[in-house]
Enzyme design. Structure first.
Site, short mmCIF file in Angstrom:
data_model
loop_
_atom_site.label_atom_id
_atom_site.label_comp_id
_atom_site.label_asym_id
_atom_site.label_seq_id
_atom_site.Cartn_x
_atom_site.Cartn_y
_atom_site.Cartn_z
CB SER A 244 -0.89 0.01 1.25
OG SER A 244 -0.09 0.32 2.37
CE LYS A 245 -1.51 7.09 -2.36
NZ LYS A 245 -2.89 6.68 -2.57
NE ARG A 246 0.72 0.77 6.08
CZ ARG A 246 1.14 -0.42 6.44
NH1 ARG A 246 2.18 -0.54 7.23
NH2 ARG A 246 0.54 -1.51 6.01
#
Ligand code: GLU
Length: 490
Positions: A244-246
């Site tokens: 994900s974006k993390r």
């Protein structure tokens, strides 16, 4: 052997993410390796969630990665008649039935069942309706869905990565194949299309593995030949959570916009869960990947996305890339980020940017790093790093050193690194100073920073006019700060 036909079948509900791109890449590579066909199919029957922008983003991403398709894009939304025809066929054979239960009714029964500690699956209430009851419900205005009748027994298929996979049919629901609005569901449209498009290998993410027995049952109901399946492992972040974006952006467009090279991302995605068996070899051209590609070499365990490794790989590709090509990428970045308007770009801009690239390409991981960390190449005014200004430029005597630099450099016609170096070293000697005592302030004056590429090369690339202008402004700033008594920066 029959022709190898693979497909990529994204649902256009968002950008092309790295997982999707890798799925497309494996399908593409197998088709190219076997001299087969790679087909693109847009699964856009979820009208509420599908968008044209997402279609465009997916097509752009595939094109950018060089994943060219031989057929399509087919759009499922344009093939509704086909799904209706095939649904009717199942219904006529008694393999599918109308279900009138409303979502509320289903939910109520589901809750009741779950409360007894029993897993819910559709209870076949409508399978048991007689014609009269069905007519009555239709007269009430109820629009039925069509459910597929799951026969008893078990369903097996061979996954090319995991071997035989077995499911008990009683674990499967009589799933909906056509919704009440006449739209097919994913499992149904997917099977009809894969069969009609003569797909020989279905390579997709292993999040779909529980759909596959349902699909196999549909193939059997239609007596369609069953393709080979390969469910490839998810891409996880370093913390083993779903990407994900993390973990850095999961979107292909993001990497394009940051100035990653398509060949590098291609190489990285291919290597993410595939190994050719050659130890230590990491850099593969497209041709090398196609030549070596086989599903047998795809790993079964989840792939871990490692931005550092991608950065390393991209830097290798950048070093090898042609400067003109890198310049075209830089140009797009500068335009996208509002540093320059396309109509303002002249051949001399390009000539200058190419020099910037030649100087910096060994030092960057992605092209946008130039704009982000060496913005002094692209602005008129230098932005001083406050600490550099204070520690280097505000020192006693520095303004005078810069004044002399200005005089010395102004007289140089042949503004090339070796000439500049000689002049600065000569100046140091005459003043009885170390060259570093001149080099450091000069660097901060022209770039605003304490670190960067070799100073003399930097001066050459910036060019005489910019260098002299920047020295003058730095001197002025030093004087202003001195007289106002506040420290500099900004
Ligand atoms: N539209 C499905 C998805 O995007 C396709 C899955 C498949 O390849 O069958 O996940």
């Amino acid at each position: 052997m029959a022709e190898v036909r693979t497909r990529f079948a994204p649902s256009p509900t968002g950008f092309l993410h790295l997982g999707g791109a890798r799925t497309a890449l494996f399908n593409w590579a197998l088709a190219r390796k076997e001299g087969g066909k790679f087909i693109l199919r847009i699964e856009d029957t979820d009208v509420a969630r599908s968008t044209e922008e997402a279609v465009e983003a997916i097509l752009d991403g595939l094109r950018w990665l060089g994943l060219d398709w031989d057929e399509g894009p087919y759009f499922q939304s344009q093939r509704l008649e086909i799904y209706r025809k095939y649904a009717l066929l199942l219904w006529e054979k008694g393999l599918a039935y109308e279900c009138f239960c409303t979502p509320e009714e289903l939910e109520e029964r589901r809750e009741k069942t779950m409360a007894q500690g029993i897993n819910w699956r559709y209870d076949r209430k409508c399978w048991n309706l007689n014609e009269e009851e069905k007519e009555k419900l239709k007269r009430e205005g109820r629009k039925p869905v069509l459910r597929f009748y799951i026969p008893p027994g078990e369903t097996t298929f061979v996954d090319m990565l995991r071997g035989e996979v077995r499911f008990q049919n009683e674990e499967l629901d009589d799933f909906v194949i056509m919704k009440s609005d006449g739209m097919p569901t994913y499992n149904f449209a997917c099977v009809v299309d894969d069969a009609l498009m003569k797909i020989s290998h279905v390579i997709r993410g292993d999040d779909h593995i529980s759909n596959t027995p349902r699909q196999v049952l549909l193939y059997q109901a239609f007596r369609f030949p069953i393709p080979q399946f390969a469910h490839i492992p998810m891409i996880l972040g370093k913390d083993k959570a779903r990407l994900s974006k993390r973990h850095g952006s999961p979107s292909v467009t993001y990497y394009r916009d940051q100035g990653y090279l398509p060949d590098a991302l291609f190489n990285y995605l291919a290597r993410l869960s595939w190994a050719s068996g050659e130890e230590e070899k990491e850099i593969f051209s497209r041709e090398e990947i196609v030549e070596r590609f086989s599903l047998e070499n795809v790993t079964k365990h989840p792939a871990v996305f490692d931005l550092d490794k991608l950065n390393w790989m991209n830097s290798v590709y950048i070093r090898q890339a042609d400067n003109k090509y890198l310049c075209s990428i830089l140009e797009e970045i500068l335009v996208r980020r509002g540093r320059i308007k396309p109509e303002e770009i002249t051949p001399s801009h390009r000539e200058y940017w190419e020099k910037v690239i030649a100087l910096m390409k060994e030092r960057i991981k992605y092209v946008a790093q130039l704009e982000e960390e060496a913005s002094y190449f692209f602005t008129e005014e230098v932005e001083f790093d406050p600490l550099a200004f204070e520690e280097v430029l505000q020192r006693e005597g520095v303004e005078e050193i810069l004044k002399e630099c200005e005089e010395v450099l102004s007289q140089i016609e042949d503004f090339r690194a070796p000439v500049l170096e000689e002049a600065v070293r000569e100046m140091a000697k005459e003043r009885g100073m170390k060259a570093a005592q001149i080099i450091h302030p000069l660097r901060v004056a022209v770039s605003g920073k304490k670190v960067g590429p070799g100073l003399f090369e930097l001066l050459e690339v910036l060019g005489k006019e910019r260098v002299i202008g920047r020295i003058q402004r730095a001197r002025q700033r030093i004087r202003e700060t001195r007289s106002s008594g506040i420290s500099g920066g900004g």
